[in-house]
Scaffold this motif. Structure first.
Motif, PDB file in Angstrom:
ATOM      1  N   VAL A  46       0.842  -1.204   0.000  1.00 61.21           N
ATOM      2  CA  VAL A  46       0.000   0.000   0.000  1.00 61.21           C
ATOM      3  C   VAL A  46       0.876   1.253   0.000  1.00 61.21           C
ATOM      4  N   ILE A  47       1.872   1.283   0.890  1.00 64.20           N
ATOM      5  CA  ILE A  47       2.763   2.434   0.975  1.00 64.20           C
ATOM      6  C   ILE A  47       3.555   2.592  -0.315  1.00 64.20           C
ATOM      7  N   ARG A  48       4.083   1.490  -0.841  1.00 61.36           N
ATOM      8  CA  ARG A  48       4.861   1.572  -2.079  1.00 61.36           C
ATOM      9  C   ARG A  48       3.994   2.089  -3.235  1.00 61.36           C
ATOM     10  N   GLY A  49       2.770   1.602  -3.314  1.00 61.02           N
ATOM     11  CA  GLY A  49       1.889   2.052  -4.388  1.00 61.02           C
ATOM     12  C   GLY A  49       1.534   3.513  -4.264  1.00 61.02           C
ATOM     13  N   MET A  50       1.243   3.948  -3.047  1.00 63.35           N
ATOM     14  CA  MET A  50       0.874   5.340  -2.817  1.00 63.35           C
ATOM     15  C   MET A  50       2.028   6.277  -3.165  1.00 63.35           C
ATOM     16  N   ILE A  51       3.231   5.965  -2.665  1.00 62.25           N
ATOM     17  CA  ILE A  51       4.376   6.828  -2.940  1.00 62.25           C
ATOM     18  C   ILE A  51       4.731   6.806  -4.424  1.00 62.25           C
ATOM     19  N   SER A  52       4.620   5.651  -5.049  1.00 66.39           N
ATOM     20  CA  SER A  52       4.918   5.558  -6.485  1.00 66.39           C
ATOM     21  C   SER A  52       4.003   6.459  -7.293  1.00 66.39           C
ATOM     22  N   ARG A  53       2.718   6.497  -6.919  1.00 64.30           N
ATOM     23  CA  ARG A  53       1.768   7.372  -7.633  1.00 64.30           C
ATOM     24  C   ARG A  53       2.127   8.840  -7.426  1.00 64.30           C
ATOM     25  N   TRP A  54       2.458   9.189  -6.198  1.00 57.03           N
ATOM     26  CA  TRP A  54       2.820  10.572  -5.906  1.00 57.03           C
ATOM     27  C   TRP A  54       4.046  10.998  -6.712  1.00 57.03           C
ATOM     28  N   LEU A  55       5.112  10.214  -6.603  1.00 53.73           N
ATOM     29  CA  LEU A  55       6.361  10.588  -7.251  1.00 53.73           C
ATOM     30  C   LEU A  55       6.241  10.524  -8.769  1.00 53.73           C
ATOM     31  N   GLY A  56       5.402   9.611  -9.258  1.00 54.14           N
ATOM     32  CA  GLY A  56       5.212   9.493 -10.701  1.00 54.14           C
ATOM     33  C   GLY A  56       4.575  10.718 -11.321  1.00 54.14           C
ATOM     34  N   SER A  57       3.910  11.541 -10.509  1.00 51.57           N
ATOM     35  CA  SER A  57       3.277  12.754 -11.031  1.00 51.57           C
ATOM     36  C   SER A  57       4.213  13.955 -11.015  1.00 51.57           C
ATOM     37  N   GLU A  58       5.435  13.766 -10.482  1.00 54.69           N
ATOM     38  CA  GLU A  58       6.411  14.859 -10.428  1.00 54.69           C
ATOM     39  C   GLU A  58       7.322  14.782 -11.649  1.00 54.69           C
ATOM     40  N   PRO A  59       7.442  15.858 -12.426  1.00 54.66           N
ATOM     41  CA  PRO A  59       8.224  15.794 -13.669  1.00 54.66           C
ATOM     42  C   PRO A  59       9.716  15.592 -13.468  1.00 54.66           C
ATOM     43  N   ASP A  60      10.234  15.943 -12.288  1.00 55.25           N
ATOM     44  CA  ASP A  60      11.679  15.846 -12.065  1.00 55.25           C
ATOM     45  C   ASP A  60      12.075  14.637 -11.222  1.00 55.25           C
ATOM     46  N   ILE A  61      11.124  13.716 -11.001  1.00 52.30           N
ATOM     47  CA  ILE A  61      11.390  12.534 -10.178  1.00 52.30           C
ATOM     48  C   ILE A  61      10.864  11.301 -10.903  1.00 52.30           C
ATOM     49  N   VAL A  62      11.614  10.202 -10.852  1.00 49.14           N
ATOM     50  CA  VAL A  62      11.154   8.947 -11.412  1.00 49.14           C
ATOM     51  C   VAL A  62      11.400   7.830 -10.400  1.00 49.14           C
ATOM     52  N   LEU A  68       7.875  14.577   1.728  1.00 49.23           N
ATOM     53  CA  LEU A  68       8.699  13.597   1.035  1.00 49.23           C
ATOM     54  C   LEU A  68       9.203  14.140  -0.295  1.00 49.23           C
ATOM     55  N   VAL A  69       8.324  14.746  -1.077  1.00 49.46           N
ATOM     56  CA  VAL A  69       8.730  15.288  -2.379  1.00 49.46           C
ATOM     57  C   VAL A  69       9.794  16.369  -2.209  1.00 49.46           C
ATOM     58  N   GLN A  70       9.604  17.245  -1.225  1.00 50.86           N
ATOM     59  CA  GLN A  70      10.576  18.319  -0.998  1.00 50.86           C
ATOM     60  C   GLN A  70      11.923  17.766  -0.565  1.00 50.86           C
ATOM     61  N   LYS A  71      11.911  16.772   0.311  1.00 50.50           N
ATOM     62  CA  LYS A  71      13.171  16.172   0.761  1.00 50.50           C
ATOM     63  C   LYS A  71      13.890  15.506  -0.403  1.00 50.50           C
ATOM     64  N   ILE A  72      13.167  14.747  -1.202  1.00 52.11           N
ATOM     65  CA  ILE A  72      13.777  14.086  -2.354  1.00 52.11           C
ATOM     66  C   ILE A  72      14.373  15.117  -3.303  1.00 52.11           C
TER      67      ILE A  72
END
Length: 390
Positions: A30-46, A141-145
């Motif tokens: 669940v956590i992996r899926g949620m974070i993957s969706r979040w990060l996948g929507s950021e243009p500078d993160i994969v 999380l996005v800001q830290k990454i």
């Protein structure tokens, strides 16, 4: 099941325009899926890979070649704290963000991880069904990454700059290395130090702050003995409890989370408790702690600005503030209030900051009287509180 989502980038050919490669390591699908969706929507993160255990992360690190690893603490086969040194042994400049639930045990482990070379930590929400908690987690999380990853890449492409590593011994190394990478903003304009004798020391910090704070308080015993020290570190509940205990051991002075209504006395370190803003107010002839449960300030709670701004009502121009490593610009507005009232502000320099957001914002706002490497801040404070105005 482990799923590699992208092919690895060729080492040594990373460009600033390329997305930051993140490896998620968590046994919760669940956590992996949620974070993957979040990060996948950021243009500078994969998301380069999504893995279930620390063992998988160690075994597949070279193939995945991530810039950042988000590493859960509690996992089967090999937990996060055991996997951490193995990952860093394989890739020294890997940015590792430890993720954990808000328990005392996990807070202790997170602090241990920082000492072993983890770049930062992030508390996972108790329930992903709470929109507010989930959104805060996502934002942080996005800001830290983004910020930690950018710093690591700059270090990799500028060998003279300090290698990114926030562990205390590696922080000390950084203070003796070459000047930082040039900042794109305008040159820093410094002010003269206040001619008023400081009567209180205020400190604000965020990412990289725990290590910097422990290093600094160990060297300012003469200041703590004669003057109160108040600290706001961006940190959640439970974590601030542990940080206060570490500060007490590092300084060999009383240090704890501040209590609403208590008098502020010399010889003590007061830490803003996680989840509450700390201000100071005057009650008769005494300075008193005032905690409040108001909304976040600069996306943070506790925030630095409320502490800084409130202090001038108590000590007027006899305030000396230090802004240490951290993301964002928290502390700049309050620092402006301090300077306007006649006080002074010192910022940590870029070379020794894990992230030069907060201190950089203050420096470029023209409110600082000094911008110093971490290992030079404590000696400067001792001199200033002893009456040296230079």
């Amino acid at each position: 099941m482990s799923v590699a989502l992208t092919s690895p980038a060729a080492p040594g050919h990373l460009h600033q325009q390329e997305p930051l490669r993140v490896m998620l390591v968590d046994d919760s699908v669940v956590i992996r899926g949620m974070i993957s969706r979040w990060l996948g929507s950021e243009p500078d993160i994969v998301v380069a890979a999504s893995l279930r255990t620390g063992r998988e992360a160690v075994n597949q690190l070279e193939r995945i070649n991530p810039d950042i690893a988000v590493l859960d603490i509690e996992m089967p086969e090999l937990d996060g704290i055991s996997a951490l040194p193995l990952l860093l042994a394989k890739k020294r400049n890997l940015v590792v963000i430890m993720a954990s639930t808000l328990t005392r045990r996990n807070a202790e482990i997170s602090f241990k991880a920082l000492s072993l070379g983890a770049s930062d930590y992030i508390p996972k929400p108790e329930s992903t069904r709470e929109p507010g908690a989930a959104e805060t987690f996502r934002h942080d999380l996005v800001q830290k990454i983004r910020h930690l990853g950018a710093r690591a890449r700059r270090s990799a492409t500028h060998p003279a700059a300090p290698a990114f590593a926030p562990a205390p011994d590696r922080l000390r190394e950084a203070t003796h290395r070459a000047p930082p990478v040039a900042h794109p903003s305008a040159p820093v304009v410094k002010r003269s130090f206040s001619q008023q004798n400081p009567r209180v020391l205020l400190i604000g910090s965020s990412t990289g702050g725990p290590q910097a704070l422990m290093s600094m308080v160990a060297e300012i015993g003469p200041v703590i003995d004669r003057f109160p020290v108040l600290i706001t570190q961006h940190m959640p509940p439970t974590f601030t409890t542990i940080l206060a205990e570490h500060l007490a051991r590092a300084s060999n002075r009383p240090a704890r989370e501040a209590i609403d209504g208590e008098a502020v006395k010399p010889g003590h370190i007061y830490l803003a408790p996680g989840g509450r803003h700390m201000r100071v107010v005057r009650h008769g002839t005494e300075a008193v702690v005032a905690l409040d449960d108001g909304p976040p300030v600069n996306f943070c709670k506790p925030a630095v600005d409320p502490l800084f701004s409130s202090a001038i009502d108590v000590w007027q121009g006899s305030v000396l503030a230090v802004i240490l490593t951290g993301m964002g610009s928290d502390g700049t507005r309050g620092g402006k209030d301090i300077v306007t009232a006649g006080g002074s502000v010192i910022a940590q320099d870029e070379a020794t900051s894990v992230v030069w957001g907060m201190p950089g914002a203050a420096a470029h706002a023209g409110i600082c009287s000094a911008v110093l490497p971490l290992n030079q801040i404590a000696p400067k404070l001792v001199r200033l509180f002893s009456g040296d105005r230079s």
